[in-house]
Design a protein around this motif. Sequence first.
Motif, PDB file in Angstrom:
ATOM      1  N   MET A  67     -68.472 -31.447 -23.669  1.00 45.23           N
ATOM      2  CA  MET A  67     -68.375 -32.453 -22.610  1.00 45.23           C
ATOM      3  C   MET A  67     -67.455 -33.605 -22.998  1.00 45.23           C
ATOM      4  SD  MET A  67     -72.106 -32.548 -20.786  1.00 45.23           S
ATOM      5  CE  MET A  67     -73.075 -32.731 -22.266  1.00 45.23           C
ATOM      6  N   PHE A  68     -67.417 -33.944 -24.273  1.00 41.86           N
ATOM      7  CA  PHE A  68     -66.536 -35.023 -24.722  1.00 41.86           C
ATOM      8  C   PHE A  68     -65.082 -34.669 -24.404  1.00 41.86           C
ATOM      9  CE2 PHE A  68     -64.178 -37.428 -27.998  1.00 41.86           C
ATOM     10  CZ  PHE A  68     -64.623 -38.707 -27.681  1.00 41.86           C
ATOM     11  N   ARG A  79     -61.920 -46.133 -20.416  1.00 43.19           N
ATOM     12  CA  ARG A  79     -62.303 -47.547 -20.452  1.00 43.19           C
ATOM     13  C   ARG A  79     -63.157 -47.852 -21.670  1.00 43.19           C
ATOM     14  NH1 ARG A  79     -66.397 -50.823 -18.972  1.00 43.19           N
ATOM     15  NH2 ARG A  79     -67.699 -49.150 -18.191  1.00 43.19           N
ATOM     16  N   LEU A  80     -64.132 -46.994 -21.947  1.00 40.30           N
ATOM     17  CA  LEU A  80     -65.011 -47.228 -23.091  1.00 40.30           C
ATOM     18  C   LEU A  80     -64.277 -47.071 -24.421  1.00 40.30           C
ATOM     19  CD1 LEU A  80     -68.291 -45.556 -21.834  1.00 40.30           C
ATOM     20  CD2 LEU A  80     -67.768 -47.992 -21.972  1.00 40.30           C
ATOM     21  N   GLU A  81     -63.321 -46.170 -24.498  1.00 44.99           N
ATOM     22  CA  GLU A  81     -62.538 -46.034 -25.728  1.00 44.99           C
ATOM     23  C   GLU A  81     -61.710 -47.290 -25.995  1.00 44.99           C
ATOM     24  OE1 GLU A  81     -60.471 -42.312 -25.131  1.00 44.99           O
ATOM     25  OE2 GLU A  81     -61.996 -41.221 -26.257  1.00 44.99           O
ATOM     26  N   ARG A  82     -61.191 -47.902 -24.928  1.00 48.01           N
ATOM     27  CA  ARG A  82     -60.442 -49.158 -25.104  1.00 48.01           C
ATOM     28  C   ARG A  82     -61.334 -50.252 -25.675  1.00 48.01           C
ATOM     29  NH1 ARG A  82     -58.037 -48.091 -19.839  1.00 48.01           N
ATOM     30  NH2 ARG A  82     -59.544 -49.540 -19.003  1.00 48.01           N
ATOM     31  N   LEU A  83     -62.629 -50.150 -25.441  1.00 51.27           N
ATOM     32  CA  LEU A  83     -63.598 -51.118 -25.952  1.00 51.27           C
ATOM     33  C   LEU A  83     -64.171 -50.690 -27.311  1.00 51.27           C
ATOM     34  CD1 LEU A  83     -65.494 -51.775 -22.602  1.00 51.27           C
ATOM     35  CD2 LEU A  83     -63.824 -53.275 -23.707  1.00 51.27           C
ATOM     36  N   ASN A  84     -63.564 -49.667 -27.902  1.00 44.27           N
ATOM     37  CA  ASN A  84     -64.008 -49.124 -29.197  1.00 44.27           C
ATOM     38  C   ASN A  84     -65.450 -48.614 -29.159  1.00 44.27           C
ATOM     39  OD1 ASN A  84     -61.542 -49.583 -30.573  1.00 44.27           O
ATOM     40  ND2 ASN A  84     -62.085 -51.757 -30.719  1.00 44.27           N
ATOM     41  N   GLU A  86     -66.269 -45.275 -28.645  1.00 39.02           N
ATOM     42  CA  GLU A  86     -66.194 -43.819 -28.672  1.00 39.02           C
ATOM     43  C   GLU A  86     -67.485 -43.178 -29.168  1.00 39.02           C
ATOM     44  OE1 GLU A  86     -63.391 -40.604 -30.821  1.00 39.02           O
ATOM     45  OE2 GLU A  86     -62.374 -42.116 -29.603  1.00 39.02           O
ATOM     46  N   GLN A  87     -68.118 -43.746 -30.188  1.00 35.15           N
ATOM     47  CA  GLN A  87     -69.377 -43.194 -30.696  1.00 35.15           C
ATOM     48  C   GLN A  87     -70.486 -43.309 -29.650  1.00 35.15           C
ATOM     49  OE1 GLN A  87     -69.711 -41.310 -33.427  1.00 35.15           O
ATOM     50  NE2 GLN A  87     -67.494 -41.593 -33.540  1.00 35.15           N
ATOM     51  N   ASP A  88     -70.446 -44.373 -28.849  1.00 38.02           N
ATOM     52  CA  ASP A  88     -71.426 -44.527 -27.776  1.00 38.02           C
ATOM     53  C   ASP A  88     -71.275 -43.413 -26.744  1.00 38.02           C
ATOM     54  OD1 ASP A  88     -71.530 -46.913 -29.204  1.00 38.02           O
ATOM     55  OD2 ASP A  88     -72.096 -48.069 -27.444  1.00 38.02           O
ATOM     56  N   ILE A  89     -70.047 -43.053 -26.449  1.00 41.39           N
ATOM     57  CA  ILE A  89     -69.784 -41.976 -25.494  1.00 41.39           C
ATOM     58  C   ILE A  89     -70.402 -40.681 -26.015  1.00 41.39           C
ATOM     59  CG2 ILE A  89     -67.997 -40.585 -24.362  1.00 41.39           C
ATOM     60  CD1 ILE A  89     -66.124 -43.072 -24.767  1.00 41.39           C
ATOM     61  N   LEU A  93     -73.599 -38.372 -24.440  1.00 44.01           N
ATOM     62  CA  LEU A  93     -73.409 -36.982 -24.049  1.00 44.01           C
ATOM     63  C   LEU A  93     -74.342 -36.035 -24.808  1.00 44.01           C
ATOM     64  CD1 LEU A  93     -69.517 -36.902 -23.798  1.00 44.01           C
ATOM     65  CD2 LEU A  93     -71.170 -36.918 -21.902  1.00 44.01           C
ATOM     66  N   SER A  94     -75.221 -36.582 -25.628  1.00 46.07           N
ATOM     67  CA  SER A  94     -76.153 -35.753 -26.392  1.00 46.07           C
ATOM     68  C   SER A  94     -77.458 -35.594 -25.612  1.00 46.07           C
ATOM     69  CB  SER A  94     -76.400 -36.361 -27.768  1.00 46.07           C
ATOM     70  OG  SER A  94     -76.949 -37.644 -27.645  1.00 46.07           O
ATOM     71  N   PHE A  95     -78.241 -34.611 -26.030  1.00 46.54           N
ATOM     72  CA  PHE A  95     -79.474 -34.279 -25.320  1.00 46.54           C
ATOM     73  C   PHE A  95     -80.702 -34.656 -26.132  1.00 46.54           C
ATOM     74  CE2 PHE A  95     -76.324 -31.694 -23.315  1.00 46.54           C
ATOM     75  CZ  PHE A  95     -76.743 -31.560 -22.020  1.00 46.54           C
ATOM     76  N   ASN A  96     -81.813 -34.848 -25.422  1.00 47.49           N
ATOM     77  CA  ASN A  96     -83.134 -35.021 -26.029  1.00 47.49           C
ATOM     78  C   ASN A  96     -83.199 -36.170 -27.031  1.00 47.49           C
ATOM     79  OD1 ASN A  96     -84.062 -32.746 -24.553  1.00 47.49           O
ATOM     80  ND2 ASN A  96     -83.140 -31.424 -26.088  1.00 47.49           N
TER      81      ASN A  96
END
Length: 131
Positions: A67-68, A79-84, A86-89, A93-96
């Motif tokens: 999905m990433f 937009r989120l990558e511009r805010l650094n 990426e790890q949050d994204i 996208l992870s489960f459980n």
Amino acid sequence: ALTQTLRAINRDVMVLCAGWKNRFNLEDTLFAGAVTENLLDAGFTYATDSDAAVASLSLYRAAKNDMFAFLENSSHRTRLERLNLEQDIKYCLSFNKTACVPFLKEHALIDANKHGGIELIRASLVENKAQ
């Protein structure tokens, strides 16, 4: 936790995607597709007159192996990558990752598991049916 609760309640499900600034976004649509697939895998039947539901399931199935990468050109990921973030994204996208089951009660979202769990939800369904 969410789909386990939906399975236990065994009622119709409607997923409302929030989007971003009143616009469609891919990550919410992938979430809706993941919920749909999980319920189908559990034996739920699928009936809808909404192409949005069909599209969410199709998009999720196309994206679920990575999905990433699927979201690489999406506006929200960019937009989120511009805010650094990426790890949050990747985390999102992870489960459980949580046992929280969001539930709307008296105009506020609460964690159903901290306020009676499935019984709270079932009681609310009975209460709403009586009204």
